[in-house]
Motif scaffolding. Sequence first.
Motif, short mmCIF file in Angstrom:
data_model
loop_
_atom_site.label_atom_id
_atom_site.label_comp_id
_atom_site.label_asym_id
_atom_site.label_seq_id
_atom_site.Cartn_x
_atom_site.Cartn_y
_atom_site.Cartn_z
N PHE A 69 0.85 -1.19 0.00
CA PHE A 69 0.00 0.00 0.00
C PHE A 69 0.88 1.24 0.00
O PHE A 69 2.11 1.17 0.17
CB PHE A 69 -0.91 0.01 1.23
CG PHE A 69 -2.17 -0.81 1.07
CD1 PHE A 69 -3.20 -0.36 0.27
CD2 PHE A 69 -2.32 -2.02 1.73
CE1 PHE A 69 -4.37 -1.09 0.12
CE2 PHE A 69 -3.48 -2.78 1.59
CZ PHE A 69 -4.51 -2.31 0.79
N HIS A 70 0.26 2.39 -0.15
CA HIS A 70 1.00 3.65 -0.25
C HIS A 70 2.01 3.82 0.89
O HIS A 70 3.17 4.20 0.67
CB HIS A 70 0.00 4.81 -0.27
CG HIS A 70 0.65 6.16 -0.28
ND1 HIS A 70 0.91 6.87 0.87
CD2 HIS A 70 1.10 6.93 -1.29
CE1 HIS A 70 1.48 8.01 0.57
NE2 HIS A 70 1.61 8.08 -0.74
N TYR A 71 1.57 3.54 2.11
CA TYR A 71 2.44 3.79 3.27
C TYR A 71 3.59 2.79 3.37
O TYR A 71 4.53 2.99 4.13
CB TYR A 71 1.61 3.76 4.56
CG TYR A 71 1.16 2.38 4.99
CD1 TYR A 71 1.88 1.64 5.93
CD2 TYR A 71 0.02 1.79 4.44
CE1 TYR A 71 1.48 0.38 6.32
CE2 TYR A 71 -0.39 0.54 4.82
CZ TYR A 71 0.34 -0.16 5.76
OH TYR A 71 -0.06 -1.43 6.13
N ARG A 72 3.53 1.67 2.59
CA ARG A 72 4.57 0.64 2.66
C ARG A 72 5.46 0.60 1.43
O ARG A 72 6.40 -0.18 1.39
CB ARG A 72 3.93 -0.74 2.86
CG ARG A 72 3.23 -0.92 4.18
CD ARG A 72 3.03 -2.36 4.53
NE ARG A 72 4.30 -3.06 4.73
CZ ARG A 72 4.41 -4.23 5.33
NH1 ARG A 72 3.34 -4.83 5.80
NH2 ARG A 72 5.58 -4.81 5.47
N ASN B 123 -0.51 3.38 -11.42
CA ASN B 123 -0.18 2.82 -10.11
C ASN B 123 -1.14 3.43 -9.09
O ASN B 123 -0.98 4.57 -8.68
CB ASN B 123 1.28 3.13 -9.76
CG ASN B 123 1.67 2.64 -8.37
OD1 ASN B 123 0.85 2.16 -7.61
ND2 ASN B 123 2.95 2.76 -8.05
N SER B 124 -2.13 2.65 -8.66
CA SER B 124 -3.17 3.19 -7.78
C SER B 124 -2.60 3.63 -6.44
O SER B 124 -3.13 4.56 -5.81
CB SER B 124 -4.24 2.12 -7.53
OG SER B 124 -4.85 1.72 -8.74
N MET B 125 -1.54 2.97 -5.98
CA MET B 125 -0.98 3.29 -4.65
C MET B 125 -0.25 4.64 -4.65
O MET B 125 0.10 5.16 -3.59
CB MET B 125 -0.05 2.18 -4.19
CG MET B 125 -0.76 0.88 -3.83
SD MET B 125 -1.41 -0.02 -5.25
CE MET B 125 0.11 -0.56 -6.05
N ALA B 126 0.01 5.19 -5.84
CA ALA B 126 0.68 6.49 -5.94
C ALA B 126 -0.30 7.61 -6.24
O ALA B 126 0.09 8.68 -6.71
CB ALA B 126 1.77 6.44 -7.01
N MET B 127 -1.59 7.38 -5.97
CA MET B 127 -2.62 8.35 -6.30
C MET B 127 -3.16 9.09 -5.07
O MET B 127 -4.30 9.54 -5.07
CB MET B 127 -3.79 7.64 -7.01
CG MET B 127 -3.48 7.19 -8.43
SD MET B 127 -3.26 8.56 -9.58
CE MET B 127 -1.48 8.60 -9.72
N GLU B 128 -2.34 9.24 -4.02
CA GLU B 128 -2.83 9.90 -2.81
C GLU B 128 -2.53 11.40 -2.81
O GLU B 128 -3.04 12.13 -1.96
CB GLU B 128 -2.24 9.23 -1.58
CG GLU B 128 -2.71 7.79 -1.44
CD GLU B 128 -2.76 7.31 0.00
OE1 GLU B 128 -2.51 8.12 0.90
OE2 GLU B 128 -3.05 6.12 0.20
N GLU C 30 -12.05 4.79 1.32
CA GLU C 30 -11.17 5.52 0.41
C GLU C 30 -9.71 5.17 0.71
O GLU C 30 -9.32 5.01 1.86
CB GLU C 30 -11.37 7.03 0.57
CG GLU C 30 -12.73 7.53 0.16
CD GLU C 30 -12.82 9.05 0.25
OE1 GLU C 30 -11.97 9.73 -0.35
OE2 GLU C 30 -13.74 9.55 0.94
N LYS C 31 -8.93 5.02 -0.35
CA LYS C 31 -7.49 4.77 -0.31
C LYS C 31 -7.14 3.35 0.13
O LYS C 31 -5.96 2.99 0.15
CB LYS C 31 -6.77 5.77 0.61
CG LYS C 31 -7.00 7.23 0.26
CD LYS C 31 -6.26 8.15 1.20
CE LYS C 31 -6.52 9.62 0.89
NZ LYS C 31 -5.79 10.53 1.81
#
Length: 364
Positions: free
Chosen positions: A140-143, A175-180, A254-255
């Motif tokens: 995930f984004h944070y990892r 890359n969905s995890m880079a969409m924050e 969300e996210k």
Amino acid sequence: MSLRKRKLCIYFLIVFGSIFYCEFLADYITLWKCEWPRLKQHKDAPNLRAMLLADVHLLGPINGHWLDKLYREWHMRRAFQASITIHYPDVVFILGDLFDEGYFVNQHYFREYIRRFRSYFHTPQHIRLISIAGNHDIGFHYRMQPYVVNRFKRHLNYTGIHLYTVNKVHFILINSMAMENDGCSFCKNALKDLYNIKDKLDCLRNVHTCPDMETIQNHQCYSRPIVMQHFPTYRKSDKSCKEHDYLEIEEYREKWEVLSRNSTDWLGELLQPRLSFAGHSHNYCHSINRWGVDEYTLASFNWRNKINPSFLMATLTPENHLVSKCNMLEQQTVVNVYLCAIFLLIVALVRDTHRWFLQKIKLL
């Protein structure tokens, strides 16, 4: 042939027939029923046949039993190779979560992942296989860590944002995890790449005044793009689905299960797509998303995540599309066939044992 040999032949046929049907033939029979959607031929480019699947989740060294890994992945391999043989797509997209433990295994096990993936999902040379990163591949984004992201990109395809064109159909791989949009390095690079793709699309839209000849040569002409990513766009739940295959409706965060509302709206405004595909939820859904276009969320391709797995077959032109869902062999069908075979074996053994016992009594 003696009576004893005939009995042995019957036992052998029951056992061999059930194994041959379940492990080799059933996938072909099931997948033969699927058909490509028929779309009128485009005047400037041949119709593109795209096969789409998601959430393969090849098991790693920690989660899952070895027998689970052996048997379910065997059928996943059989299903994919049967689909390629029968339907012969032009391109195959795998929308993330190729691996179950890809974001934390060491280099040795990651190389083993790559070996298995290339063996199971091998395609003929002229059929392009496009793989997109999911949260189980790079976290995930944070990892997300540069080392993990780069090794996926090095061995497979895309971990960032990319414009891919075939038969004048434009796909934007995300890359969905880079969409924050929180200012992290991955998000900054994704933002830069998205604006770069926006410039390329604007160039193609105004081809006579565009000085970027490389973009024109690589992508030819403008058509509204198709978004391919792991996370679905924002929706509260699958209640909004026109079609779905899951009885329980869950609320999405969300996210985590879907993109954020802000990222969804921003992407739609920037790219103006005409169609969207995603995975991640493990369940099939066809909806009209916040962009006002068709969005297809793919079911998992793995028996471990889905009792009725499926994939999508899409016929695409620069302006139009038709999509159909292809249901794969269900695990319960295999179980039922083996149970029937066991029942027939028991009946045959009881009958033959009873006859043998009566003959012994007569001799006494």
